[in-house]
Every structure is written in C-alpha cells, then in structure tokens.
Scaffold this motif. Structure first.
Motif, PDB file in Angstrom:
ATOM      1  N   ALA A   4      -5.606  -4.614 -13.178  1.00 28.25           N
ATOM      2  CA  ALA A   4      -5.241  -3.263 -13.748  1.00 28.25           C
ATOM      3  C   ALA A   4      -5.702  -2.203 -12.540  1.00 28.25           C
ATOM      4  N   ALA A   5      -6.718  -2.461 -11.938  1.00 26.35           N
ATOM      5  CA  ALA A   5      -7.450  -1.470 -11.324  1.00 26.35           C
ATOM      6  C   ALA A   5      -7.091  -1.346  -9.557  1.00 26.35           C
ATOM      7  N   ALA A   6      -5.960  -2.451  -9.216  1.00 31.21           N
ATOM      8  CA  ALA A   6      -5.918  -2.780  -7.766  1.00 31.21           C
ATOM      9  C   ALA A   6      -5.196  -1.451  -7.225  1.00 31.21           C
ATOM     10  N   VAL A   7      -5.696  -1.121  -6.078  1.00 31.53           N
ATOM     11  CA  VAL A   7      -5.105   0.060  -5.271  1.00 31.53           C
ATOM     12  C   VAL A   7      -5.078  -0.432  -3.981  1.00 31.53           C
ATOM     13  N   GLU A   8      -4.186   0.073  -3.102  1.00 29.24           N
ATOM     14  CA  GLU A   8      -3.867  -0.443  -1.792  1.00 29.24           C
ATOM     15  C   GLU A   8      -3.694   0.684  -0.877  1.00 29.24           C
ATOM     16  N   ASN A   9      -4.559   0.769   0.151  1.00 27.09           N
ATOM     17  CA  ASN A   9      -4.455   2.029   0.712  1.00 27.09           C
ATOM     18  C   ASN A   9      -3.987   1.632   2.443  1.00 27.09           C
ATOM     19  N   SER A  10      -2.908   2.396   2.938  1.00 28.61           N
ATOM     20  CA  SER A  10      -2.895   2.135   4.299  1.00 28.61           C
ATOM     21  C   SER A  10      -3.654   2.872   5.140  1.00 28.61           C
ATOM     22  N   THR A  44      -0.616   2.507  -2.779  1.00 28.21           N
ATOM     23  CA  THR A  44       0.323   1.779  -3.922  1.00 28.21           C
ATOM     24  C   THR A  44      -0.795   1.238  -5.050  1.00 28.21           C
ATOM     25  N   GLN A  45      -0.369   1.873  -6.267  1.00 31.64           N
ATOM     26  CA  GLN A  45      -1.545   1.414  -7.352  1.00 31.64           C
ATOM     27  C   GLN A  45      -0.613   1.093  -8.426  1.00 31.64           C
ATOM     28  N   LYS A  46      -0.774  -0.281  -8.904  1.00 33.16           N
ATOM     29  CA  LYS A  46      -0.121  -0.931  -9.879  1.00 33.16           C
ATOM     30  C   LYS A  46       1.500  -0.687  -9.527  1.00 33.16           C
ATOM     31  N   LYS A  47       1.803  -1.146  -8.301  1.00 34.58           N
ATOM     32  CA  LYS A  47       3.447  -0.805  -7.907  1.00 34.58           C
ATOM     33  C   LYS A  47       3.956   0.272  -7.835  1.00 34.58           C
ATOM     34  N   THR A  48       3.467   1.495  -8.200  1.00 35.68           N
ATOM     35  CA  THR A  48       3.795   2.684  -8.084  1.00 35.68           C
ATOM     36  C   THR A  48       3.236   3.272  -6.556  1.00 35.68           C
ATOM     37  N   VAL A  49       4.184   3.875  -5.852  1.00 35.47           N
ATOM     38  CA  VAL A  49       3.732   4.116  -4.601  1.00 35.47           C
ATOM     39  C   VAL A  49       3.839   5.861  -4.375  1.00 35.47           C
ATOM     40  N   PHE A  50       2.619   6.329  -3.918  1.00 35.97           N
ATOM     41  CA  PHE A  50       2.415   7.743  -3.576  1.00 35.97           C
ATOM     42  C   PHE A  50       1.874   7.930  -2.414  1.00 35.97           C
TER      43      PHE A  50
END
Ligand code: ATP
Ligand code: MG
Length: 871
Positions: free
Chosen positions: A444-450, A481-487
């Motif tokens: 639920a909390a996974a966030v991915e930063n480039s 990318t957070q829970k499949k939404t990208v910003f």
C-alpha cells in the motif's frame, strides 16, 4: 547547536530522528547553506522503526536503547578524515581520560565489486594514535554508511571499547580485538565517524560528492558507562535514579552487574529465571519511559496511525513487562515521570514545561491498555477452555495473531499465558499471518522515485512572501510512481509556491510558458525547498515559465493561518498560560487548532475567545513580519516557539499586535482580511488535548446564510410570528396538554368499548368470544384487550381489529386456561391471520399483535382467527 526534535514532522521518509545527521540532511544534499561549517551537538534519537530498529533488543541487552542521546560533530566541507580522527582521539583519551589500551578502531576493507579501495587514508591517521593490532578491517555492513537506498554515503570508522573486567578477560582468553563487532555485551561500539564522499544514484552507481562531509555519532549513555567504570548502561547515574524508583514502587530488587557477579552461584541458579526477568522488565520500563515522555513532549501523542502508533507500541511494551514481571496491574510508568523530569528536565526544558500533559497522556494510555489486556486475557481464557474441551494442546496461530492485532497482545505474552496453562502456540501460523499483514502494508505504501534530472545548477529561492507570480526555470525534476499512479516533482529556481509545512496545506496553481500551461496540483516541502507536483511534465522543461499561485485559495488559507495565531493568543488569555499548541491544520476552507488543556471548554469561554479574536480582526492589525531574525533575538521579542518544532539559526517572526510567533507560513496582510471568525466545534483529541475547528471570512458568510435559511423556514411554520420563541413555547405547552387530554379520553373510550364488546360477546362451548372492529391506536387496542380479559373473568377469546391513521392492527387475547387446555396460541394465530391485512407480527401464546397495510382485510382476518381457534 541544540538538538532537533526527536519527532520529525515534515519529512515523508522518516518519522523519528534516528541519527544526529538527520537535521543536517538538507545541507548534505546541498539545498541549504552549510555555514557554519563546523558544528557539534547532542541529539535526541529514537531507533524503533525503519532502518534502525533496536526495540526488541532493548531491556534484554544493556547497551541498546530506544531513545538515546547521540553526541556528534560535523564538518561540511571543512576538516575531513584526519581532523575527525585526531579530534575524536583527543576527546576520548586526553579530555575524558579513557584508557587507550581498551580502544579499538575499524576501517573499511574496501569493495572490489564497487571498485572502492580499502580506506588506507583513515588507517594511516589512526596509526598516529593506536598500535597496528588495534586497527581492524571491517566489511561493507559495518563500515560503509549509506543514508538510504540513494543519496550521500561513504566509508566509516568505528571506535569500540573493551569494558570487560579483568576476571572476564582471564576467563575468556580472547583479546578485545577478537571480540569487536561480535555482539559481546562488554566490547561495544561507542563512536562512529562517517566520511561521506559519494552519492548513491538510483541505478546503484556511485559518484563523488561535491562537498566532503564528516558526520560522527557517539552514544552518550555508552560513553557515561565507560567514564563511570560500569558494565551496563543501566548501572550509570543516567538510569539508576529511575530504577531506584521502580524498586521503591514495586518492592522488587534490581541486580546491577556487580550484584549478579558477586551473588552466590547457587542462589543465582535458584532464582535465575525470575530475577533476570525482573531485571529485563525494569530496564524496559526505565528505557521506554524516556522514549514515550520525550515523544509526547515533542508533540507526538500516542495514536492509532504512523508515528503515534509507534509510540503507543513502545508504551504498551513497557506496560506489558511491568504487568507480567513486576506485578503492576495498575498504571505504573507515569509514576516514574517525576524522577525523569528531575534528572533530565534541566537539559531538556520541554520535558519540565509539559510534565502535567505528559503524565496525563501516559496514565490514560496505560489505563486503557490495561483494560485491553484484561479483555485479551479473558478471551484467551475462553480459547483455552475450548481447547480443553476439544482435547487440544495447541492454540491456533490465527487466534494468537488476532489477539496481537486487535488487543496488542504480542506473541510472547500469549505464549507465556498459554505455557502457564499447559498449552503451546502455533508460531509458524502466527508468523505467516504477520508476514501477510506486513506485505499488505508495504504494497500500500510503495513509492518509487527515479533519479533527479538536472536541467540547471543552483539552489531554490522562495519568493512567496512577496509575490504570488514569478518568472522561473525548472532546476530539476523526477518521476514518482505511487500505487501505479505517476506524477512528477519539479524544483524551480524561484518559486512563490508555499509547500505544505507547519500544518498549512501546499498551494496550487499553474506553470505557464509561451506554449503551454501545466497545472500544479500540490506543493510540498522537502529538504528546505518547495517541490511542485504536476501530473504531466511540460513538453519543453527547459523553457522559461511563469509560476502562478491560485490567489483565491492563497488568501483564504492566509486568513485561516492568521486566525490560528489570534486564536492561540485568545486561548491563552481566556484559559491561561498552560495552553500549548499541539498541532494545527490550515486549508482554504477551514482551520483546526489542537492545544493542551485539561477539560472541556464552557460556552462562555468559547464566546470569550471568539470575542477577542473578532475584536483583533476589527482592529485591522497589520502584519509585522521579521525575516531572518537570529533565534535569540526572536525569543527576546517574546515570540512563541513550539515544542517539537525545528528552528534554524535564523527564524521568521510573525506579529499581529500582541500575538507574536515563530512562523514560516503565508499570512494575511492585516487581521481585517480575516473578515470574521467563528468556532464550529470544540472537542477532545486525546487526554489533555482539545481541538477547535473554526471558519473565517467567506466560509462564515456561507455558514450565516445556512443558519438564516433554517431560521426563515422555521419562522414560516409559525406564520412569521414576531416572538418566535414565545410562540414555539406555547405550541409545546399546548401539545403536552393535548397529549394528556387524549390519553384521558382514550382511557374512557377503552372502558366504554370493553363494556360494549362484552355485552355483544357470545358464548361458544363455554368460551366467551369477543370480536370488534374499531378506530384506535395500537397501544389503546392493547389496553382494551387486557381490560376485556379483566372484565370477562372466565374463558375468553378476544379478537380486535383496529385502525389508526389508516393502518390496520390485529390484536388477539386468549385466557390462560385456553392456552393451557386448548393449546391456543395467540402468537401463531396472529402470524397466520395478519396475512389477510398484508402484515405481520407475533407475540406470546396469550397475547399477540400484528400491524398491516390493508384495512379492508380486517373482518376476514377476525373470522380467520375464530376459525383457527376451533372452539
Ligand atoms: P550497534 O552496532 O551497537 O547497534 P550502530 O552501528 O547501530 O551500533 P551507529 O548507527 O553507528 O551505531 O550510531 C552511532 C553511535 O550511537 C553508536 O556508536 C552507539 O554509541 C550509539 N548507538 C547506536 N544505537 C544505539 C542504541 N540503540 N542505544 C544507545 N546507543 C546507540
Ligand atoms: Mg545498531
């Protein structure tokens, strides 16, 4: 430098300070001025979650704490390895007089796969002070420090001490060197010198940092132990006063290291289990007391989420140990607080100033958890009874997990209670359930930063205090990318956007270039700069832009923020100086203000507060703002600082007449812009903390309209009477009067009807049968049925059909002898017969009622009952 708060409020990656460097992170990342380049402090740290989690060790060993003080010194591009090593040695050996023979140092052995050589440089400086056999190579795990998955990192050099007694040395036959980093409780690390020289990128590669950084951390409690010649942190004067107090309250004895060394071995073996458990429990309580008290003083109350939950769990762990091993069935921890405040209140005034609040919160949390414990124990007892019935000896792991999850019952407590009763627990299943829950939380909390994409060099400048629009360029951006939404996150070179901080929500607006407009949906504060959130990257990120804040929203937020300052001031006037801000939330729509106060506010007090605030609004006091004021000067101005807030050397002071606060927020140009202030609610958030929600300006206008509309509608009901209250009161009185009259009439009607019905009744095989259809309320029908039975005397079947407000009702009364001898059942009959009036109901054998929808079916229903009775 002063310690930063232990609770971190504005960093999404970290809940608590876990190392001295946290508060300098933005300097290390290059987003804050590094001057002064040499610093030193003692930092309150908490290691109970995330990367550093020592919680489970605490109490069981004698040198890890949840909360501890980390002494540190820093160099931001000033001295490097040699300076750090020389000073560390001078401090320990020349100043503090530790025995150099007991000190060992480690240096990074290098990593061929990362192409980093051994840290020969550090080794060579150490060689100036210590013999070669006191320098030890260490691996990446112990000797290469990283801030996180990405970011600054570098080799480090630890200083370890051998604190064994001569007897222990003789008995072990090992040198101190052999025991370094081997988890020996007497050969421990006290100081870590970190040499940051690389930056780790998202792809795992390393690049050189533009500025070399020294970051050192030394555990104060471990250092004290060395200086006082002790063998356990808990035997020093940092912890002994608290432990003495525990002994006094519990009547139990704590064994110091010396006590246990000197006691007879036979006695130890006899008492080992229990006295060791008492020792552990006393250490746990002494340690956790500090963590919990300091967290609350720093503004983090125990709660059900995030940082608040971590604190709650620490407190519960202490309660559990005190309950199980120290026999404390009532709140205990808060009784130790006065001792802690006496010991540490001078160095950390936030503790002393808020002692009353801290005690209240702790006691309430303890009480509530003890109630939970009792409930859990009752549940467990039940489960064990069931097990016995089923001839089982193992408690289901899912059951143990449920106890843990809902009642905070950790596995070891469940196991302990089970063991005492001859049961075991399915640990495997418990762990599997636990893992499942953890996985859910992680996903639920996974966030991915480039990685950041750098377009230009430079630091960001915030221009929002003076402008709401400004020309700018994008310095850097990255994809999130957070829970499949990208910003995307953008950092601008100059920005008027206020990033979410200090309870004020982030600003929204647009970024405009010649060819496009990009919406900024939020702005947050990270490492001392505003990060702008956009859903789409501009097509030409290198273009010049105009950054424009949504001014309506800004003005509304500013009015609400200023109103919280006035509210804070007014509360102190009305309630007293114990009022401390405990949190706030400011958005364009409303404001929320939490503060310490120990009882519900009265209506008069709330009014008095509103009057003060609105008076200040009418005075239209101009904003008196002082940017870049040295901290001490700001204090002299009388500015209110918040406990638990981190302030730099230079601060901003915001003054509106007598209200004067440290604040970085966006404010109204003058109080008049607030327009009007109205409190919507006052409630409790936690023990000793109240919450006020309020509205200002246009939102108040809307509120007034909705009140006015309601009022108008009410007036219209009463023909727009002038004296509305008088008229309503008259109506109420009339209504009460009429109700009484109706009741009287009804009683008379029932009396008369009973009479008439009985006269019309017929005898069937010795049973008086009474039927009738008449208008009447269901309650009156019941009265009537009972009246008929009373007057009839003998065997009776009474079936009434009544109608009230067009709704039919069927009522059946059967005398007791018919129930007993004829097996008549009113309940059954009413269920069957009420179908004819499209209804349903039931009751007892002697009396039953059913309502329905079809009044035309009443007489058929009556006949049906008579038929069913088969008299
Ligand atoms: P250890 O291996 O003993 O857990 P560490 O490697 O986690 O120590 P660092 O992260 O380098 O320690 O922290 C710097 C210093 O802070 C340590 O040398 C030690 O003196 C102190 N320290 C670290 N963790 C704790 C703790 N939980 N309680 C008390 N002191 C601590
Ligand atoms: Mg550690």
């Amino acid at each position: 430098m002063p310690s930063a708060p232990m609770v971190i409020k504005d960093d999404p990656t970290l809940m608590f300070t876990n190392a001295g460097m946290n508060q300098w992170k933005d300097i290390i990342l290059g987003t804050r001025d590094p001057e002064p380049r040499r610093r030193a402090d003692t930092q309150k740290c908490l290691r109970v979650s995330g990367k550093h989690n020592d919680l489970e060790e605490v109490g069981h060993d004698t040198y890890h704490h949840t909360m501890f003080e980390m002494l540190g010194n820093w160099s931001f591009g000033d001295y490097f390895k040699e300076g750090a090593i020389d000073m560390a040695w001078e401090y320990l050996v020349d100043v503090l007089k530790l025995n150099p023979d007991d000190l060992y140092v480690t240096v990074f052995e290098g990593s061929p796969e990362e192409n980093i050589p051994r840290d020969d440089e550090a080794a060579q400086y150490w060689a100036k002070h210590v013999p070669a056999d006191h320098i030890i190579n260490g691996n990446k795990h112990d000797n290469f420090w990283e801030m996180g998955d990405t970011g600054p990192c570098g080799p480090c050099s630890e200083i370890h001490v051998d604190s064994r007694t001569p007897e222990q040395r003789a008995a072990s036959g090992k040198t101190g060197r052999e025991l370094v980093n081997k988890d020996d409780p007497q050969v421990i690390e006290i100081w870590n010198l970190v040499f940051m020289q690389f930056n780790r990128k998202a792809d795992g590669s390393l690049e050189k940092l533009s500025m070399n950084v020294i970051d050192t951390g030394m555990g104060f409690e471990r250092l004290v132990r060395m200086m006082q010649g002790k063998h356990s942190n808990y035997d020093t004067d940092v912890f002994q006063p608290i432990i003495k107090k525990e002994e006094e309250i519990t009547g139990l004895k704590y064994s110091t290291f010396e006590d246990s060394e000197s006691s007879e071995s036979s006695e130890i073996s006899r008492n080992a289990g229990s006295s060791e458990q008492i020792n552990i429990a006393m250490r746990v309580c002494a340690d956790h007391l500090r963590a919990v008290a300091f967290s609350i003083a720093d503004g983090q109350l125990p709660s059900n989420a995030k940082a608040g939950y971590v604190i709650r769990r620490i407190l519960r762990r202490a309660v559990r140990y005190a309950y199980t091993f120290l026999g404390q069935k009532e709140a205990f921890l808060y009784k130790l607080l006065p001792t802690l405040v006496e010991e540490m209140g001078d160095a950390f005034p936030e503790l002393k100033a808020q002692q009353q609040l801290v005690a209240k919160v702790m006691k309430e949390e303890e009480d509530s958890f003890l109630r939970t414990l009792d409930k859990g124990i009752a549940l467990l007892d039940k489960a064990m009874v069931q097990l016995r019935k089923e001839n089982k000896t193992e408690l289901n792991g899912a059951e143990a997990f449920r106890l843990f999850d809902t009642y905070g019952f950790p596995l070891d407590l469940t196991e302990l209670i089970c063991r005492e009763n001859g049961f075991t627990v399915n640990e495997e299943q418990f762990n599997a359930d636990m893992q499942k829950q953890k996985d859910r939380a992680r996903n639920a909390a996974a966030v991915e930063n480039s990685d950041w994409v750098e377009l230009r060099q430079g630091e960001q400048q915030f221009v929002g205090y003076d402008f709401s629009e400004y020309e700018c360029n994008i310095l850097r951006y990255r994809k999130v990318t957070q829970k499949k939404t990208v910003f995307y996150e953008l950092v601008l070179d100059k920005t008027p956007f206020y990033g979410e901080m200090g309870g004020q929500v982030g600003e929204q607006g647009v970024l405009v270039s010649e060819s496009e407009t990009v919406e900024i949906i939020d702005a947050k504060r990270e490492n001392n700069q505003t990060v702008h959130i956009v859903k789409q990257l501009p097509k030409d990120p290198a273009a010049p832009f105009m950054a424009c804040v949504d001014v309506d929203k800004r003005d509304a937020s500013a009015a609400n923020h200023t109103a919280t300052h006035l509210l804070d001031y007014a509360l102190k006037q009305v309630l007293g100086d114990h009022v401390e801000q405990k949190g706030s939330f400011v958005s364009p729509d409303s404001l929320r203000f939490d503060f310490s106060h120990f009882e519900k506010m009265s209506d008069e007090q709330l009014r008095a507060v509103e009057r003060i605030v609105n008076d200040m609004i009418r005075q239209d006091i101009p904003l008196d703002e002082h940017r870049d004021t040295p901290f001490e000067e700001a204090k002299k101005m009388g500015a209110i600082a918040l406990f638990g807030e981190k302030y730099g050397d230079k601060v901003r002071v915001v003054r509106f007449g007598p209200s004067c606060e440290f604040c970085g927020g966006i404010h109204a140009k003058s109080t008049g812009r607030i327009g009007f202030f109205k409190i919507i609610s006052e409630s409790s958030v936690a023990a000793g903390v109240r919450r006020i929600e309020a509205k200002t300006g246009k939102e108040c206008e809307e509120l007034l309209y909705s009140l006015e509309d309601t009022m108008k509608a009410v007036k219209a009901f009463f023909n727009n009477a002038k004296d509305l209250q008088g008229v309503i009161l008259k109506y109420i009185e009339e209504h009460d009067h009429m109700k009484k009259e109706i009741e009287q009439f009804q009683a008379q009607a029932v009396e008369r009807s009973a009479q008439t019905l009985l006269e019309k009744g017929r005898m069937v095989n010795g049973v008086m049968v009474v039927t009738g259809v008449l208008p009447m309320t269901p309650a009156a029908a019941k009265d009537l049925a009972f009246k008929v039975r009373a007057n009839a005397g003998g065997s009776l079947l009474c079936v009434l059909g009544t109608v009230y407000q067009e709704k039919p009702q069927l009522t059946i009364m059967v005398s007791d002898d018919l129930v007993a001898d004829h097996k008549l059942n009113a309940g059954q009959m009413v269920r069957e017969a009420s179908k004819l009036i499209q209804g349903g109901g039931g009751g007892q054998p002697h009396f039953a009622q059913a309502g329905g929808k079809n009044a035309d079916g009443l007489s058929a229903a009556l006949d049906k009952v008579i038929e069913m009775a088969k008299l």
